[in-house]
Scaffold this active site. Structure first.
Site, PDB file in Angstrom:
ATOM      1  CG  HIS A  35      -1.887   1.053   1.354  1.00  0.00           C
ATOM      2  ND1 HIS A  35      -3.114   1.022   0.713  1.00  0.00           N
ATOM      3  CD2 HIS A  35      -1.862   2.232   2.032  1.00  0.00           C
ATOM      4  CE1 HIS A  35      -3.801   2.118   0.997  1.00  0.00           C
ATOM      5  NE2 HIS A  35      -3.058   2.876   1.788  1.00  0.00           N
ATOM      6  CG  MET A  39      -0.386  11.535   2.106  1.00  0.00           C
ATOM      7  SD  MET A  39      -0.232  11.636   3.887  1.00  0.00           S
ATOM      8  CE  MET A  39      -0.615   9.934   4.346  1.00  0.00           C
ATOM      9  CG  HIS A  68      -4.844   5.789  -0.023  1.00  0.00           C
ATOM     10  ND1 HIS A  68      -4.900   5.677   1.359  1.00  0.00           N
ATOM     11  CD2 HIS A  68      -5.858   6.626  -0.365  1.00  0.00           C
ATOM     12  CE1 HIS A  68      -5.894   6.412   1.819  1.00  0.00           C
ATOM     13  NE2 HIS A  68      -6.489   7.008   0.799  1.00  0.00           N
ATOM     14  CG  PHE A 148      -0.181  12.350  10.153  1.00  0.00           C
ATOM     15  CD1 PHE A 148       1.126  12.784   9.961  1.00  0.00           C
ATOM     16  CD2 PHE A 148      -1.217  13.269  10.004  1.00  0.00           C
ATOM     17  CE1 PHE A 148       1.390  14.109   9.645  1.00  0.00           C
ATOM     18  CE2 PHE A 148      -0.963  14.597   9.683  1.00  0.00           C
ATOM     19  CZ  PHE A 148       0.345  15.023   9.512  1.00  0.00           C
ATOM     20  N   GLY A 223      -0.046  -0.137   8.691  1.00  0.00           N
ATOM     21  CA  GLY A 223       1.289   0.457   8.669  1.00  0.00           C
ATOM     22  C   GLY A 223       2.048   0.159   9.931  1.00  0.00           C
TER      23      GLY A 223
HETATM   24  C1  DX5 Z   1      -3.315   7.331   6.482  1.00  0.00           C
HETATM   25  C2  DX5 Z   1      -2.862   6.279   5.496  1.00  0.00           C
HETATM   26  C3  DX5 Z   1      -2.756   4.904   6.065  1.00  0.00           C
HETATM   27  C4  DX5 Z   1      -1.737   4.768   7.166  1.00  0.00           C
HETATM   28  C5  DX5 Z   1      -2.025   3.510   7.935  1.00  0.00           C
HETATM   29  O1  DX5 Z   1      -3.572   8.502   5.793  1.00  0.00           O
HETATM   30  O2  DX5 Z   1      -3.770   6.214   4.422  1.00  0.00           O
HETATM   31  O3  DX5 Z   1      -2.488   3.985   5.020  1.00  0.00           O
HETATM   32  O4  DX5 Z   1      -0.445   4.727   6.685  1.00  0.00           O
HETATM   33  O5  DX5 Z   1      -1.175   3.472   9.047  1.00  0.00           O
HETATM   34  P1  DX5 Z   1      -1.610   2.771  10.403  1.00  0.00           P
HETATM   35  O6  DX5 Z   1      -1.871   1.326  10.094  1.00  0.00           O
HETATM   36  O7  DX5 Z   1      -0.423   2.965  11.302  1.00  0.00           O
HETATM   37  O8  DX5 Z   1      -2.841   3.464  10.890  1.00  0.00           O
HETATM   38 ZN    ZN Z   2      -3.601   4.579   2.912  1.00  0.00          ZN
END
Ligand code: DX5
Ligand code: ZN
Length: 249
Positions: A35, A39, A68, A148, A223
């Site tokens: 993934h 951003m 994403h 984040f 993540g």
């Molecule tokens: C947030 C991202 C997620 C994030 C997930 O904006 O889209 O993909 O990295 O991280 P965790 O699993 O730590 O919430």
């Molecule tokens: Zn994401």
């Protein structure tokens, strides 16, 4: 064994001095997809990875890329990413002005040979995607505010997944009852409409994952849970097992 639930580690939580190895590490640990959180500093208050990373990761071909896009102008910037043919590309419904723009985004993604996904922020009602549901191969339900990694799961995100599953099932029932509707939709889309996968992103661990998979989630993005673990293989295996056990058939 047939795996109902896919695990997509978010490399936003990886060591950015070591991103190439991170892709190899998650592959060896059993991940299904990588993934990639893009951003732009506008749609979300953070700047992360962009086109050069997608280009080089795609060239390496370690894992299917699940890109994403948390960006303001998906219709303008999509082609930059699509040139590298990621496996799946998510655009946010909040970044598209209306159904026509959403259809155009899905069309651009499909024309490039990628799968198309629509992402929905926590505060956005899931009903907003219903008018264009047939355009998408996947729906990404955000279970944290995007921007984040390392945030806590927002309670009630599983209810959103359950509402979506209920809607999909009712639409499919109606369509089965009317073969003419099916034919019209297939002609419009240029392909047979299928049931979209449901991905959940943010604050996933074995507990929160059990909630969303019970509601019907098929793809789990994680993540910090995966990258902070001492034994990544074990965590991915646990996530897969709990996900498969909990998944609503
Ligand atoms: C947030 C991202 C997620 C994030 C997930 O904006 O889209 O993909 O990295 O991280 P965790 O699993 O730590 O919430
Ligand atoms: Zn994401």
């Amino acid at each position: 064994m047939f795996q109902k639930v896919k695990i997509a580690p978010s490399i936003l939580s990886a060591d950015f001095n070591n991103l190439g190895n991170a892709l190899q590490d998650i592959k060896q640990a059993g991940a299904d997809w990588a993934h990639v959180d893009v951003m732009d500093g506008h749609f979300v208050p953070n700047l992360t990875l962009g086109v050069p990373f997608v280009a080089s990761a795609s060239k390496r071909g370690v894992l299917p890329l699940d890109v994403h896009l948390m960006i303001d102008n998906p219709l303008v910037e999509l082609p930059w990413f699509l040139a590298y043919k990621p496996h799946m590309v998510s655009v946010h419904i909040e970044a598209l002005q209306n159904a026509a723009e959403a259809q155009k985004a899905a069309q651009l993604i499909h024309d490039a040979g990628s799968l198309a996904s629509i992402a929905v922020n926590p505060e956005t009602p899931i009903e907003q995607i219903y008018p264009t549901l047939d355009c998408w191969d996947m729906v990404l339900v955000m279970s944290v505010h995007p921007g984040f990694s390392g945030q806590s799961y927002i309670d009630g995100s599983d209810k959103k997944v359950a509402a979506l599953v209920k809607h999909i099932n009712s639409v499919r029932c109606e369509q089965r009852a009317s073969s003419q509707t099916q034919t019209n939709k297939a002609a419009f889309l240029g392909r047979t409409p299928s049931t979209p996968l449901i991905e959940v992103d943010g604050g996933m661990n074995t507990e929160t994952e059990a909630l969303v998979c019970t509601a019907g989630a098929d793809v789990i993005v994680s993540g910090s849970t995966i990258f902070k673990a001492n034994n990544m293989t074990q965590v991915i295996s646990d996530l897969r097992q709990i996900g498969n056990q909990s998944h609503a058939d």
